[in-house]
Design an enzyme around this catalytic site. Structure first.
Site, PDB file in Angstrom:
ATOM      1  N   GLU A   1     -16.529   8.537 -14.971  1.00 60.54           N
ATOM      2  CA  GLU A   1     -17.011   9.740 -14.308  1.00 60.54           C
ATOM      3  C   GLU A   1     -17.417  10.773 -15.360  1.00 60.54           C
ATOM      4  OE1 GLU A   1     -13.866  10.905 -11.555  1.00 60.54           O
ATOM      5  OE2 GLU A   1     -13.385   8.804 -11.205  1.00 60.54           O
TER       6      GLU A   1
ATOM      7  N   GLU B   1     -17.069  17.437  -5.461  1.00 59.75           N
ATOM      8  CA  GLU B   1     -15.727  17.203  -4.927  1.00 59.75           C
ATOM      9  C   GLU B   1     -14.906  18.469  -5.138  1.00 59.75           C
ATOM     10  OE1 GLU B   1     -13.717  13.770  -6.544  1.00 59.75           O
ATOM     11  OE2 GLU B   1     -11.750  14.614  -6.157  1.00 59.75           O
TER      12      GLU B   1
END
Ligand SMILES: *[C@@H]1O[C@H](CO)[C@@H](O)[C@H](O)[C@H]1NC(C)=O
Ligand SMILES: *[C@@H]1O[C@H](CO)[C@@H](O)[C@H](O)[C@H]1NC(C)=O
Length: 419
Positions: free
Chosen positions: A223, A334
Site C-alpha cells: 500500500e 479510507e
C-alpha cells in the site's frame, strides 16, 4: 517513639502489622518500578533498533528529525533473510506507459503542481545515504504497545465481497477496484489534501492497494499514498506513507521503514515525511504520482514517487501470493470511524467534500492504470466501486483524454444524511 512502648503484646502486634503493611506497599512499589523500567528499556531498545546511526541529521520545520543513514545500515538489513542481500540500485525494467507523463504534466501544469517534502527546506541527504524519519519516544508511547507501533490495529481492507465485516471494524472506504486477472503493478496520481481528523485514534488516508491471497489469514498487501494519522505521527500533517503485510496484518509488515522489509535506495524522499504544500478549496491543486510494479527479472516490487524518484523495493521473498502476482488492485480513501455504534465521526475523507463537487473542491485520483504481464501500463478494465455508506463518503468514476480513468471520492463523514 520509645522502645519501651513496644515491649507490650499489643505494641508488638501493632509493629508487626505496620511492618507488614510497609512491606506490602514496598513490594507493590517495587513491582511497579520494575514494570515501568522494563517498559522504558523496551522502548529504548526499540528506538535503538529503528534509529540507525546518522551521517547527518536535518531538522524539518514540522518538528521531524530526518536522519541521513548510510544505505547499507538501513532497517531492512536487520531482516535475517537480507543478511547477504546484494542491494539493487535500479530496477531491471520500468513499465512502458500508456500516458506520456510529460505531456500530461504540461497540460495540467496550471491546475496541478509537483510535490515536495517539507524537510527539504532545511537540507538534503547525500548520495549513498537514505533519509529516515527519526522515531521518538513519544511516537512509541502513543501506540498501545511497543510491538504495536508502526503496525495496523486490525484488518482494514475493504472486503467488497462481504461489506458487513468491513462495516464492523469501523473502517470506511470509498474506492474503485479491479479483480479477476493477474496484475503486476498499479499507478495513480493522487490529489493531496489535509483532511480534518475528529479524534487522535482515527485516521484518513488516500492510497492504492496491491493485493494477493484471500481476505482471511493470508492476505498479501502493498500500500502507498498519503495519510493523516495523529496516533502514528503526533500531528495532523499529510504524510507520504507505505505499508506492507504478508499475513493479513497479523505478524508481518508495517508502515514506512518501521520494520525491516522495504529496501530504500533513494536519498531525496523520506517515508512518513510531511508533504507540502497541500491543496486548498478552490485554490491551487497539488497531486502526487505513485507507481508500484513488479520487476519481471528479480520479482521485487518497486515503488516510484513522481516522475523522478525510484524509492526502492520490497523483496519478493517477503510475500507468498505477491511473489507471483496480484489478484486485485484498489484505489481510494479510507477513514476510521472510532464509534461505529454512536454518532458518525466527522473525520473527513479526501478534501471532506463529496465527489459531485468536482475539481478544486472534491479530491481525485487521475490516470489510474495497472501493469499487465508484459510489463505494460494499461487502463484498468471492468472498474468496480465500493463504499460502506455513500451518505458519509462516496465515489464517482469517469474517463477522458487528459485524465484517463479517474474518480472523485471522499466526504465529510457526519452530516444530516450520515448522522
Ligand atoms: C489535530 O486536529 C484536531 C482537530 O481536528 C485538534 O483537536 C488537535 O489538537 C490537532 N492535533 C495537533 C497535534 O495539532
Ligand atoms: C454499514 O452500516 C451502516 C450503518 O449501520 C448501514 O446503514 C449500511 O447499510 C452498512 N453498509 C453495508 C455495505 O453493509
Amino acid at each position: 517513639m520509645d522502645f519501651a512502648q513496644l515491649s507490650g503484646g499489643r505494641s508488638r502486634r501493632a509493629l508487626a502489622l505496620a511492618l507488614c503493611v510497609w512491606s506490602l506497599i514496598s513490594l507493590s512499589c517495587a513491582a511497579r518500578l520494575t514494570d515501568s523500567s522494563r517498559q522504558k528499556l523496551d522502548v529504548q531498545k526499540h528506538l535503538n533498533r529503528l534509529n540507525k546511526p546518522a551521517v547527518k541529521s536535518i531538522k524539518s520545520p514540522d518538528g521531524d528529525i530526518i536522519d541521513c543513514v548510510h544505505i547499507s545500515q538501513q532497517p531492512a538489513f536487520d531482516h535475517p533473510y537480507l543478511k547477504d542481500h546484494k542491494i539493487q540500485m535500479r530496477p531491471n525494467y520500468h513499465p512502458e506507459g500508456l500516458f506520456n507523463e510529460n505531456k500530461v504534466a504540461e497540460k495540467t501544469k496550471e491546475r496541478s503542481n509537483p510535490q515536495a517534502q517539507l524537510w527539504h527546506a532545511n537540507g538534503r541527504c547525500a548520495e549513498g545515504t537514505i533519509p529516515v524519519r527519526r522515531t521518538r519516544k513519544d511516537d512509541i508511547l502513543r501506540a498501545s504497545s511497543v510491538k504495536a507501533y508502526g503496525r495496523k490495529k486490525q484488518r482494514s481492507i475493504p472486503k467488497s465481497a462481504d461489506p458487513d465485516l468491513a462495516n464492523e471494524s469501523g473502517h470506511q472506504h470509498a474506492i474503485v477496484y479491479v479483480n479477476g486477472d493477474k496484475y503486476y503493478g498499479a499507478k495513480a496520481t493522487i490529489n493531496v489534501w489535509e483532511p480534518k481528523i475528529q479524534q487522535p485514534n482515527e485516521f484518513s488516508l488516500s492510497q492504492l492497494w496491491i493485493l494477493g491471497g484471500s481476505f482471511g489469514e493470508d492476505l498479501n498487501s502493498i500500500e502507498a499514498g498519503w495519510q493523516v494519522s495523529p496516533d502514528l505521527y503526533g500531528d495532523n500533517n499529510t504524510r507520504l506513507f507505505t505499508y506492507w503485510t504478508s499475513d493479513a496484518y497479523q505478524a508481518t509488515g508495517c508502515y514506512n521503514l518501521l520494520c525491516s522489509g522495504f529496501i530504500q535506495i533513494n536519498s531525496e524522499i523520506a517515508m512518513g515525511a510531511s508533504i507540502s504544500p497541500v491543496s486548498g478549496l478552490r485554490g491551487s491543486q497539488y497531486d502526487i504520482s505513485i507507481l508500484v510494479w513488479k520487476d519481471p527479472k528479480e520479482g521485487h516490487w518497486w515503488m516510484q514517487f513522481g516522475n523522478d524518484y525510484v524509492l526502492g523495493y520490497w523483496p519478493s521473498f517477503l510475500f507468498s501470493y505477491l511473489a507471483d502476482s496480484a489478484s486485485m488492485i484498489e484505489w481510494g480513501g479510507e477513514v476510521v470511524n472510532s464509534e461505529p455504534e454512536g454518532q458518525h465521526t466527522s473525520t473527513q475523507m479526501g478534501s471532506g467534500r463529496f465527489p459531485e463537487e468536482g475539481f478544486g473542491r472534491a479530491s481525485y485520483f487521475r490516470n489510474i492504470q495497472v501493469v499487465d504481464s508484459s510489463n505494460n501500463l494499461k487502463a484498468p478494465k471492468g472498474l468496480g466501486t465500493f463504499t460502506e455508506q455513500s451518505n458519509c463518503y462516496d465515489v464517482q468514476t469517469g474517463s477522458n483524454g487528459d485524465w484517463g480513468h479517474y474518480f472523485y471520492y471522499g466526504g465529510p463523514g457526519k452530516n444530516p444524511n450520515c448522522p
